[in-house]
Design a protein around this motif. Structure first.
Motif, PDB file in Angstrom:
ATOM      1  N   UNK A  17       0.827  -1.208   0.000  1.00 18.05           N
ATOM      2  CA  UNK A  17       0.000   0.000   0.000  1.00 18.05           C
ATOM      3  C   UNK A  17       0.865   1.264   0.000  1.00 18.05           C
ATOM      4  N   UNK A  18       1.887   1.287   0.856  1.00 15.41           N
ATOM      5  CA  UNK A  18       2.755   2.468   0.936  1.00 15.41           C
ATOM      6  C   UNK A  18       3.546   2.668  -0.354  1.00 15.41           C
ATOM      7  N   UNK A  19       4.006   1.594  -0.951  1.00 17.58           N
ATOM      8  CA  UNK A  19       4.797   1.692  -2.177  1.00 17.58           C
ATOM      9  C   UNK A  19       3.927   2.099  -3.361  1.00 17.58           C
ATOM     10  N   UNK A  20       2.718   1.588  -3.440  1.00 16.74           N
ATOM     11  CA  UNK A  20       1.811   1.971  -4.522  1.00 16.74           C
ATOM     12  C   UNK A  20       1.420   3.443  -4.392  1.00 16.74           C
ATOM     13  N   UNK A  21       1.168   3.919  -3.178  1.00 16.40           N
ATOM     14  CA  UNK A  21       0.868   5.346  -2.992  1.00 16.40           C
ATOM     15  C   UNK A  21       2.045   6.206  -3.425  1.00 16.40           C
ATOM     16  N   UNK A  22       3.259   5.796  -3.055  1.00 19.29           N
ATOM     17  CA  UNK A  22       4.452   6.537  -3.464  1.00 19.29           C
ATOM     18  C   UNK A  22       4.577   6.563  -4.991  1.00 19.29           C
ATOM     19  N   UNK A  23       4.325   5.429  -5.637  1.00 20.28           N
ATOM     20  CA  UNK A  23       4.407   5.357  -7.095  1.00 20.28           C
ATOM     21  C   UNK A  23       3.302   6.175  -7.750  1.00 20.28           C
ATOM     22  N   UNK A  24       2.137   6.206  -7.138  1.00 19.88           N
ATOM     23  CA  UNK A  24       1.022   6.993  -7.662  1.00 19.88           C
ATOM     24  C   UNK A  24       1.349   8.488  -7.641  1.00 19.88           C
ATOM     25  N   UNK A  25       2.035   8.939  -6.597  1.00 19.35           N
ATOM     26  CA  UNK A  25       2.388  10.354  -6.465  1.00 19.35           C
ATOM     27  C   UNK A  25       3.652  10.728  -7.231  1.00 19.35           C
ATOM     28  N   UNK A  26       4.423   9.752  -7.664  1.00 18.04           N
ATOM     29  CA  UNK A  26       5.689  10.004  -8.363  1.00 18.04           C
ATOM     30  C   UNK A  26       5.531  10.851  -9.622  1.00 18.04           C
ATOM     31  N   UNK A  27       4.580  10.574 -10.531  1.00 16.84           N
ATOM     32  CA  UNK A  27       4.443  11.432 -11.718  1.00 16.84           C
ATOM     33  C   UNK A  27       4.112  12.884 -11.375  1.00 16.84           C
ATOM     34  N   UNK A  28       3.305  13.097 -10.352  1.00 17.32           N
ATOM     35  CA  UNK A  28       2.984  14.469  -9.940  1.00 17.32           C
ATOM     36  C   UNK A  28       4.226  15.169  -9.405  1.00 17.32           C
ATOM     37  N   UNK A  29       5.027  14.441  -8.655  1.00 16.72           N
ATOM     38  CA  UNK A  29       6.264  15.016  -8.126  1.00 16.72           C
ATOM     39  C   UNK A  29       7.238  15.348  -9.260  1.00 16.72           C
ATOM     40  N   UNK A  30       7.318  14.455 -10.247  1.00 21.98           N
ATOM     41  CA  UNK A  30       8.185  14.715 -11.397  1.00 21.98           C
ATOM     42  C   UNK A  30       7.707  15.930 -12.182  1.00 21.98           C
ATOM     43  N   UNK A  31       6.401  16.068 -12.321  1.00 21.16           N
ATOM     44  CA  UNK A  31       5.847  17.218 -13.032  1.00 21.16           C
ATOM     45  C   UNK A  31       6.131  18.499 -12.268  1.00 21.16           C
ATOM     46  N   UNK A  32       6.030  18.444 -10.958  1.00 17.34           N
ATOM     47  CA  UNK A  32       6.300  19.598 -10.115  1.00 17.34           C
ATOM     48  C   UNK A  32       7.764  20.037 -10.199  1.00 17.34           C
ATOM     49  N   UNK A  33       8.666  19.074 -10.359  1.00 25.68           N
ATOM     50  CA  UNK A  33      10.108  19.358 -10.379  1.00 25.68           C
ATOM     51  C   UNK A  33      10.693  19.444 -11.789  1.00 25.68           C
ATOM     52  N   UNK A  34       9.857  19.541 -12.802  1.00 27.45           N
ATOM     53  CA  UNK A  34      10.347  19.589 -14.181  1.00 27.45           C
ATOM     54  C   UNK A  34      11.321  20.758 -14.368  1.00 27.45           C
ATOM     55  N   UNK A  35      12.512  20.486 -14.892  1.00 26.77           N
ATOM     56  CA  UNK A  35      13.464  21.575 -15.163  1.00 26.77           C
ATOM     57  C   UNK A  35      12.925  22.535 -16.223  1.00 26.77           C
ATOM     58  N   UNK A  36      13.495  23.701 -16.282  1.00 23.26           N
ATOM     59  CA  UNK A  36      13.064  24.734 -17.226  1.00 23.26           C
ATOM     60  C   UNK A  36      13.087  24.220 -18.669  1.00 23.26           C
ATOM     61  N   UNK A  37      14.092  23.437 -19.017  1.00 23.72           N
ATOM     62  CA  UNK A  37      14.226  22.913 -20.378  1.00 23.72           C
ATOM     63  C   UNK A  37      13.454  21.619 -20.578  1.00 23.72           C
ATOM     64  N   UNK A  38      12.817  21.118 -19.538  1.00 21.08           N
ATOM     65  CA  UNK A  38      12.114  19.847 -19.627  1.00 21.08           C
ATOM     66  C   UNK A  38      13.067  18.684 -19.434  1.00 21.08           C
ATOM     67  N   UNK A  39      12.500  17.506 -19.399  1.00 18.61           N
ATOM     68  CA  UNK A  39      13.307  16.307 -19.252  1.00 18.61           C
ATOM     69  C   UNK A  39      13.773  15.831 -20.617  1.00 18.61           C
ATOM     70  N   UNK A  40      14.959  15.232 -20.642  1.00 14.30           N
ATOM     71  CA  UNK A  40      15.441  14.597 -21.862  1.00 14.30           C
ATOM     72  C   UNK A  40      14.917  13.170 -21.909  1.00 14.30           C
ATOM     73  N   UNK A  41      14.865  12.596 -23.093  1.00 10.79           N
ATOM     74  CA  UNK A  41      14.340  11.245 -23.264  1.00 10.79           C
ATOM     75  C   UNK A  41      15.145  10.231 -22.461  1.00 10.79           C
TER      76      UNK A  41
END
Length: 174
Positions: free
Chosen positions: A76-100
């Motif tokens: 449960x804790x790991x799935x919640x962390x994984x569920x929030x991971x894309x939002x965290x990545x979007x929040x921390x997106x660098x100015x130039x965006x992520x590279x492939x």
């Protein structure tokens, strides 16, 4: 099977083995617990499919639950962390965006980015895990101490793990 998948498979086996064989018995003053297995989810590529990410999180959490006899709390804790991971990545997106080719790693993204990303998600995981274990809000001071100490302990071990085993990239350390 290409080398990319092989590397993540090896990473899964190594982190699960470390967690089950070594970290299970490594406790700091009855408050600091180290859950290195969540590094598998944290270190996955940034552009991984969200459904696959949740499936991998469930598989890693349930594997730990089988060995720790914790009835789905790690899953449960790991799935919640994984569920929030894309939002965290979007929040921390660098100015130039992520590279492939970017991975969510210290060597790829830099110190400040990685520590913010990892510590927030590790805190979410530990908060969920310890409050599920507690089954309520009794002993809240002791539980908050466990969460903070375990978050710092797990974060430090994952940073050391990355510094030892991840190759340096062109972006280098920031």
């Amino acid at each position: 099977m290409n080398s990319f998948r092989f590397i993540h498979l090896v990473q899964f086996v190594v982190l699960m083995g470390l967690q089950i064989l070594l970290m299970r018995n490594l406790v700091l003053y009855d408050r600091g617990f180290c859950f290195v297995y969540i590094g598998f989810i944290l270190f996955l590529p940034i552009d991984i499919d969200k459904v696959l990410l949740l499936i991998l999180a469930f598989m890693s959490g349930i594997t730990i639950d089988l060995f720790y006899d914790t009835a789905g709390m790690h899953a449960a804790a790991t799935v919640l962390m994984a569920y929030l991971r894309p939002s965290m990545l979007k929040l921390l997106t660098p100015r130039d965006g992520y590279e492939v080719s970017d991975n969510a790693s210290l060597t790829s993204m830099g110190w400040r980015w990685f520590l913010t990303y990892a510590m927030v998600l590790i805190f979410v995981h530990h908060f969920t895990l310890f409050f599920l274990e507690l089954n309520g809000f009794k002993l809240i001071g002791f539980t908050l101490a466990k969460i903070i100490i375990s978050t710092l302990f797990t974060g430090a071990v994952l940073v050391i793990f990355q510094m030892l085993f991840f190759e340096r990239r062109a972006r280098g350390f920031r």
